[in-house]
Design an enzyme around this catalytic site. Structure first.
Site, PDB file in Angstrom:
ATOM      1  N   ILE A 525      -4.916   6.629 -10.237  1.00 16.21           N
ATOM      2  CA  ILE A 525      -5.353   7.649  -9.920  1.00 16.21           C
ATOM      3  C   ILE A 525      -5.052   8.172  -8.549  1.00 16.21           C
ATOM      4  O   ILE A 525      -5.795   8.327  -7.763  1.00 16.21           O
ATOM      5  CB  ILE A 525      -7.124   7.392  -9.532  1.00 16.21           C
ATOM      6  CG1 ILE A 525      -7.839   6.557  -8.872  1.00 16.21           C
ATOM      7  CG2 ILE A 525      -7.229   7.377 -11.049  1.00 16.21           C
ATOM      8  CD1 ILE A 525      -9.296   6.334  -8.976  1.00 16.21           C
ATOM      9  N   LYS A 526      -4.324   7.154  -7.371  1.00 13.56           N
ATOM     10  CA  LYS A 526      -3.928   7.482  -6.576  1.00 13.56           C
ATOM     11  C   LYS A 526      -3.528   8.958  -5.920  1.00 13.56           C
ATOM     12  O   LYS A 526      -2.838   9.524  -7.448  1.00 13.56           O
ATOM     13  CB  LYS A 526      -2.848   6.986  -5.272  1.00 13.56           C
ATOM     14  CG  LYS A 526      -4.104   5.822  -5.464  1.00 13.56           C
ATOM     15  CD  LYS A 526      -5.170   5.406  -4.615  1.00 13.56           C
ATOM     16  CE  LYS A 526      -5.704   3.984  -4.133  1.00 13.56           C
ATOM     17  NZ  LYS A 526      -5.679   3.179  -4.923  1.00 13.56           N
TER      18      LYS A 526
END
Length: 716
Positions: A525-526
């Site tokens: 989810i970066k």
């Protein structure tokens, strides 16, 4: 995939249940645009394409069509609308003033031109008036005028594709079908090689034409087609475009008979379903269409193509799952099976955002049969280094691996003390402990959730060997005022920039290009995802070499070198920390679209900021103007009650992070209170933040937050 000069935008495409709209949606997402996929059918295949925002809208003939479409454009901040199906053209032409007033662009010909193409009788009249060969055409009342022995086609006068098309040999059969087919038309049946011309006509009327022969047609769709060139066909297509005053993207169909005679049968004022062959042959059809849509020049030099290119088109399975009853009324969300999540929304706190090319990139690596550290990994390293403007970048398996190896490369080990904020993910602390060093927890500035140079220097002791500033939420941490002093004392700065890929310092340098030893995370989810991965930005070639050896078990030789020798040498400590080519392929596909990612994350953060303005009882944590935000966080009183209330309403809030100095695993290194950290730890709330969110989602989150604050007594 070709590039376009137009900025990444939010484009609504209608008719995504049909081949043209489906293909256009896929192509636009690959160019980095956010597509709002619209269709009247809740099971439209285009709703299942990755990254789209699906919207069920009425049929074009529905009186509510224009109002619903305008509301969707307003609610979802649509920049432009493109019709993927003919029936939507008429209301869109009428809506042009309304759409323009809301800042929404369309690129359409005038109403008379649209009518001339949609109504086949009118189209025949225009062609005949301009001396353009076309099939003889009769209305139902003219059937008696049809000569004997003519093979006929009965079709809807305003139909499209193969729907409602019937072939007959006798007038009597045609007469019966005209009673059954609504608003029927009778045409002479043509034989020969069927072709489609993909066309783009700029605002000055200059046309580019790409010719495709339809070698095998099934149910009106070209299953096999080949690009070709023929000046006679090209000339007739251009004459047809001029006759109807076509503008924008469109497609012309016709036949070339065995004796070389050419006839035109249709002109559709939308993209053709077979246009992927045109793009595969080298023509930047969609990219240049987008340029024209946004008022930029169409580069006709980018619309040349290779002949002899073949495309075979077949159906594709998008999803398999159990049927489910509709979950929501109205036109806001399509029905989906439980096996398919159509779009992550505010129920998710975070979610990866894929642009569509990732799947093919992974497939190429899988087909290569090489899944470890490969040339794809090294290409990813080189691309990241170029993006940051630094000499080198070393890919590793995760952000945690990046921190661990970076600290070891800086010489950190047993007996050393590492200054680190308590407010960070526990991985930061575990990486320090993995070196044998001990953490020395420091407080934060509650306005930024980051350390300051003063807090750092107040914590320095004779045992301090490193400082790990955490670039919380994406905000760069400026330690320039104390960097020289730290260097003189032999204290390394190792930046935990897991949240901050793409961010800049106030002086304009990218995080990672400041001279500090910097660690990025490319987790699920970066800001940029590899699925899982990390990167170390070394300060010197020697440091880069140490990280490279450690990431592969301390082996000195590279993979290529080991393949050409009977032995190898291990000269130090190492772990299996290398980044797989599979993950690197995802990162490369993401990097191609990172400008879009950064812009959209900033836009979403500003949308939250604006929506939260005036809401009493909360404080928005400011990430700064130079950040590519990873989180959107607020400080709220009575956080636990507000958290429970929001989760109870389906809002995916989170907490980043519980302070580490209060964790049992790290109690040994607890040294007194950290007042700002402890207060923030009781108040911090992370709002849903990912690129799938719409402005509607954000307004909904803020509305539910306001109600929760009011119920908890948190508003003033």
């Amino acid at each position: 995939m070709h590039s376009t000069n137009a900025p990444a935008s939010r484009i609504l495409v209608t008719g995504v249940g049909a081949n043209p709209g489906f293909g256009l949606t896929r192509s636009l997402t690959r160019l980095g645009h956010t597509v709002i996929a619209a269709d009247a059918r809740p099971h439209a295949p285009g709703f299942l394409l990755p990254t789209v925002i699906p919207q069920v809208i009425p049929l074009a003939a529905d009186p509510q069509y224009s109002d619903v479409l305008e509301k969707v454009c307003r609610d979802l901040a649509v920049d432009a609308v493109v019709a993927g199906i003919e029936h939507d053209l008429v209301p869109l032409v009428d809506m042009r003033p309304r759409l323009k007033a809301t800042g929404v662009r369309v690129w359409l010909p005038d109403a008379e031109s649209v009518h001339a193409c949609i109504d086949k009788a009118a189209f025949h009249a225009v062609l005949t008036a301009n001396g353009i060969p076309c099939p003889r055409t009769w209305l139902p009342e003219q059937i008696d005028e049809i000569p004997d022995g003519v093979e006929l086609v009965v079709k809807p006068a305003r139909g499209h594709g193969a729907q409602g098309v019937h072939f007959v040999n006798r007038r009597e059969h045609a007469r019966v079908l005209c009673e059954l087919v609504p608003a029927a038309l009778v045409q002479e049946r043509l034989y020969g090689h069927e072709f489609t011309a993909d066309c783009l006509v700029d605002r000055d009327g200059v046309a580019s034409v790409i010719l495709r022969r339809r070698d095998l047609v099934k149910a009106g769709l070209a299953a096999v087609s080949t690009t070709f060139d023929d000046p006679v066909v090209r000339d007739l297509v251009v004459r047809t475009l001029n006759a109807v005053r076509a503008r924008g993207v469109c497609c012309v169909q016709g036949f070339v008979s065995d004796d070389g005679a050419v006839a035109i049968t249709e002109l559709n004022m939308r993209i053709a379903g077979g246009f992927p062959l045109t793009e595969a042959a080298g023509a930047d059809l969609v990219g240049q269409m987008v340029n024209g849509l946004f008022g930029l020049p169409v580069d006709h030099g980018r619309l040349t193509y290779e002949t002899g290119k073949v495309l075979t088109n077949y159906v594709e399975t998008l999803a398999v799952g159990d049927a489910e009853a509709p979950q929501r009324n109205g036109h806001s969300r399509p029905v989906a099976s439980p096996a398919v999540q159509v779009r992550p929304d505010a129920r998710r706190n975070a979610s990866p955002f894929l642009y569509g090319a990732e799947t093919a990139a992974v497939g190429r690596v899988l087909r290569s049969g090489q899944y470890g550290h490969t040339d794809v990994t090294e290409e990813f390293e080189q691309r990241v280094a170029r993006f940051l403007g630094v000499p080198d970048a070393v890919a590793v398996a995760s952000g945690t691996a990046a921190l661990h190896t970076a600290l070891l490369a800086a010489g950190i080990g047993p007996g050393d003390e590492v200054i680190v904020p308590s407010l960070t993910f526990c991985a930061t602390i575990q990486a320090i402990l993995a070196t044998g060093a001990t953490p020395r927890f420091v407080d934060i500035d509650p306005a930024t959730l980051c350390v300051t140079d003063t807090l750092i220097m107040d914590a320095v002791t004779d045992s301090t060997a490193a400082v790990v500033p955490v670039l919380f939420g994406g905000r760069a941490v400026d330690l320039s005022a104390v960097r020289d002093e730290l260097q003189e004392r032999g204290i390394a700065v190792v930046e935990d920039a897991a949240h901050a890929f793409g961010s800049r310092t106030p002086d304009g340098r990218r995080v990672g290009a400041t001279g500090a030893l910097t660690c990025f995370s490319f987790g699920p989810i970066k800001n940029l995802t590899c699925g899982q991965g990390g990167m170390v930005i070394p300060r010197s070639p020697q440091e880069a070499d140490r990280v490279r050896r450690m990431r592969l078990l301390g082996v000195v030789q590279s993979q290529d070198e080991r393949a050409n020798t009977t032995t190898y040498r291990v000269d130090g400590f190492g772990l299996r920390y290398q980044l797989s080519g599979i993950n690197a392929a995802i990162g490369l596909a993401q990097l191609d679209h990172f400008a879009t990612t950064a812009n959209e994350r900033r836009r979403l953060w500003r949308a939250y900021r604006d929506a939260l303005t005036g809401l009493d009882g909360i404080t928005l944590v400011d990430v700064g103007e130079d950040a590519t935000p990873h989180l959107c966080q607020v400080l709220v009183p009575d956080r636990d009650k507000v958290f429970a209330a929001l989760r109870g309403q389906g809002i995916g809030v989170g907490v980043h992070y519980p302070p580490n100095h209060l964790q049992p695993a790290f109690a040994t290194w607890h040294r007194g209170t950290l007042p700002a950290t402890e207060q923030v730890g009781e108040q911090i709330l992370s709002l849903p933040f990912h690129q799938h969110l719409t402005d509607n989602d954000i307004e909904h989150v803020v509305s539910v937050l306001a109600a929760a604050l009011d119920a908890s007594g948190g508003t003033s």
